[in-house]
Motif scaffolding. Sequence first.
Motif, short mmCIF file in Angstrom:
data_model
loop_
_atom_site.label_atom_id
_atom_site.label_comp_id
_atom_site.label_asym_id
_atom_site.label_seq_id
_atom_site.Cartn_x
_atom_site.Cartn_y
_atom_site.Cartn_z
N ILE A 428 0.82 -1.22 0.00
CA ILE A 428 0.00 0.00 0.00
C ILE A 428 0.85 1.27 0.00
O ILE A 428 0.36 2.34 -0.37
CB ILE A 428 -0.99 0.03 1.19
CG1 ILE A 428 -0.25 0.08 2.52
CG2 ILE A 428 -1.94 -1.15 1.12
CD1 ILE A 428 -1.16 0.28 3.71
N PHE A 429 2.11 1.17 0.39
CA PHE A 429 2.98 2.35 0.41
C PHE A 429 3.84 2.46 -0.84
O PHE A 429 4.74 3.30 -0.90
CB PHE A 429 3.86 2.33 1.66
CG PHE A 429 3.10 2.57 2.94
CD1 PHE A 429 2.47 3.79 3.17
CD2 PHE A 429 3.02 1.59 3.91
CE1 PHE A 429 1.76 4.02 4.34
CE2 PHE A 429 2.33 1.81 5.10
CZ PHE A 429 1.69 3.03 5.31
N GLY A 430 3.57 1.64 -1.85
CA GLY A 430 4.31 1.75 -3.10
C GLY A 430 5.47 0.78 -3.17
O GLY A 430 5.64 -0.10 -2.31
N PHE A 431 6.29 0.96 -4.21
CA PHE A 431 7.30 -0.04 -4.53
C PHE A 431 8.65 0.58 -4.87
O PHE A 431 8.73 1.67 -5.43
CB PHE A 431 6.84 -0.90 -5.71
CG PHE A 431 5.57 -1.63 -5.47
CD1 PHE A 431 5.57 -2.88 -4.88
CD2 PHE A 431 4.35 -1.07 -5.81
CE1 PHE A 431 4.39 -3.56 -4.64
CE2 PHE A 431 3.16 -1.73 -5.59
CZ PHE A 431 3.18 -2.99 -4.99
N GLY A 432 9.70 -0.20 -4.59
CA GLY A 432 11.03 0.14 -5.06
C GLY A 432 11.51 1.49 -4.58
O GLY A 432 11.29 1.90 -3.43
N ARG A 433 12.17 2.20 -5.46
CA ARG A 433 12.76 3.49 -5.11
C ARG A 433 11.70 4.56 -4.87
O ARG A 433 12.01 5.63 -4.33
CB ARG A 433 13.71 3.94 -6.23
CG ARG A 433 14.85 2.96 -6.47
CD ARG A 433 15.76 3.43 -7.58
NE ARG A 433 16.79 2.45 -7.87
CZ ARG A 433 17.77 2.63 -8.74
NH1 ARG A 433 17.86 3.78 -9.41
NH2 ARG A 433 18.67 1.69 -8.95
N ARG A 434 10.46 4.28 -5.26
CA ARG A 434 9.39 5.25 -5.08
C ARG A 434 8.49 4.90 -3.91
O ARG A 434 7.38 5.44 -3.79
CB ARG A 434 8.56 5.34 -6.36
CG ARG A 434 9.31 5.99 -7.52
CD ARG A 434 9.57 7.46 -7.25
NE ARG A 434 10.21 8.11 -8.39
CZ ARG A 434 10.38 9.42 -8.51
NH1 ARG A 434 9.96 10.23 -7.57
NH2 ARG A 434 10.98 9.93 -9.56
N ILE A 435 8.92 4.00 -3.05
CA ILE A 435 8.12 3.67 -1.88
C ILE A 435 7.96 4.93 -1.02
O ILE A 435 8.85 5.78 -0.95
CB ILE A 435 8.78 2.53 -1.08
CG1 ILE A 435 7.81 1.96 -0.04
CG2 ILE A 435 10.07 2.99 -0.43
CD1 ILE A 435 8.29 0.67 0.59
N CYS A 436 6.83 5.06 -0.36
CA CYS A 436 6.54 6.25 0.44
C CYS A 436 7.57 6.41 1.55
O CYS A 436 7.68 5.53 2.43
CB CYS A 436 5.14 6.16 1.04
SG CYS A 436 4.76 7.47 2.22
N PRO A 437 8.34 7.49 1.56
CA PRO A 437 9.38 7.65 2.58
C PRO A 437 8.82 7.91 3.97
O PRO A 437 9.53 7.74 4.96
CB PRO A 437 10.19 8.85 2.07
CG PRO A 437 9.23 9.64 1.24
CD PRO A 437 8.33 8.63 0.60
N GLY A 438 7.56 8.33 4.07
CA GLY A 438 6.95 8.61 5.37
C GLY A 438 6.08 7.48 5.88
O GLY A 438 5.27 7.68 6.78
N ARG A 439 6.26 6.29 5.32
CA ARG A 439 5.36 5.17 5.65
C ARG A 439 5.43 4.78 7.13
O ARG A 439 4.41 4.42 7.72
CB ARG A 439 5.68 3.96 4.77
CG ARG A 439 7.08 3.40 4.93
CD ARG A 439 7.44 2.43 3.81
NE ARG A 439 8.80 1.90 3.97
CZ ARG A 439 9.90 2.56 3.64
NH1 ARG A 439 9.82 3.78 3.15
NH2 ARG A 439 11.08 1.99 3.79
#
Length: 504
Positions: A428-439
């Motif tokens: 749900i917080f995205g994938f790879g290098r674009r994963i949500c940094p504030g997760r």
Amino acid sequence: MLVYYGILLSVSLYFVKRWVNARRIGPRPPGPPPLPVLGNLLNLPKEKQWETFQKWAQTYGDIVSLSVVGRTMILLNSRQEAIEMLEGKGNLYSDRPSIPILEFMGWTNSPALAQSKSQAWKQGRKFFHQLFGTNAFVARFNSVQERETRQFLLRMLEDSDDLSGNIRTTMVAIIMRIAYGYHVKSVDDPFVRSAEQALEDFSNVTAPGKFLVNLIPALKHMPGWAPGGGFKRLLPGWVKTVSDTVEKPHSFVKRQMALGIAEDSTTSRLLEENGGDSIDLETELSIKWIGTTMYLAAADTSTISIKAFFMAMTLFPECQKKAQAELDAVVGRSRLPDCTDRDSLPYVHALVLEVMRCHTAIPLGFPHTVSEDNIYKGYYIPRDSMIMPNIWAMTHDPVVHPDPMTFNPERFLSSAGHSPEPDPRHVIFGFGRRICPGRLLADTSVFLSCAMTLSVFDISPHMENGTPVLPVMDHMSGTISHPPPFKCTIRPRSEAAVALIHAS
């Protein structure tokens, strides 16, 4: 008009050339048959696209290809495909699509939307990792989150009818306190109004098909009076809103620092660590957008998850009672739970995961693009293809999550003969290098709100003429998807709970 038709002819020739080249290299992934020029534009559903995309997967497979006015869209409907493509080949699949209107508005300075080779993304990613990269770093903000969540309990005690407003005020207060050391009393705050308008504008201009220039970038050269150029008449207002949202809170922090009264915040820390008054303009621009991105990325999605929690507790009282029994046994009734209790509350933790799984705040995630032509599993993926992970389909995949439409926290608990299902936070917080940094920060906010609420409140259906009115557990259409509006009854569990709320 000759200029207009000339642009259209040039665009058409460009897409024809791309199509011919693609035929030579290899097939694209299967998908609905496209029409000439328009491609699959008419196939795109107006609402809840994620449900239609999941149905297409049953016909065409987990990787579905569309062509929309010459641009390729790749739909990923399974967790495995998203991980293999967006993480396994992250060096190729980490760009963001070019959206002309957002470029005009200045949004590409945001690390969340910047291209992967840009300074905005590299610097922003570095700063986010420094601030929120590990649980230990995020723990520095636990006291802020706990303090503001206790204020939420007090607001609910005083006015439980304004559930949505109280949740929103709390999430905004947490983010503004962490990002700027700024104290928000209500969503009528001028800084908040500006950010809310920016978020509304963002959602409006990125709506699929709303502005033709986002599908045919060449139209950005058209004057405001010409077909396809009408967006330019609205640009000045949009640009001002974005500028106010980025600049004004940042200036507030700098003024507070100059007076020696700045509260600790991510902005003040980054300014101090990167030169203070002698900071270079490019680095300061990155710091400005860290705060803005934190607000715009977290305030809405966390609000959605907590609203979905209240809806779930209204519909599933047996889950509420199990969670409250665990809280009473582990924490007791003389204090509120905090971040340190999470590992001792497996059922409450599982309940929070199930809320996140059932209601996906961003059902289609944020699209990636591929930076160069690529062959993936024998399929040709053209450069600049838009890659859309269908996160809703992944969290509702009956193979991964049996009986996915049923709310069942036990699916994330270990028991005899049963292993926990995969953690939904991994998608749900995205994938790879674009994963949500504030997760990690967002995850903590949702857990605290759910655990503290269950400690002191009972949640039940709203009654009308003696009859319970049950909400419908569903997603509203939109890039960011809220639960449908609903009412519920929220009452303190006891007089001791009221005293605890006031004491906190």
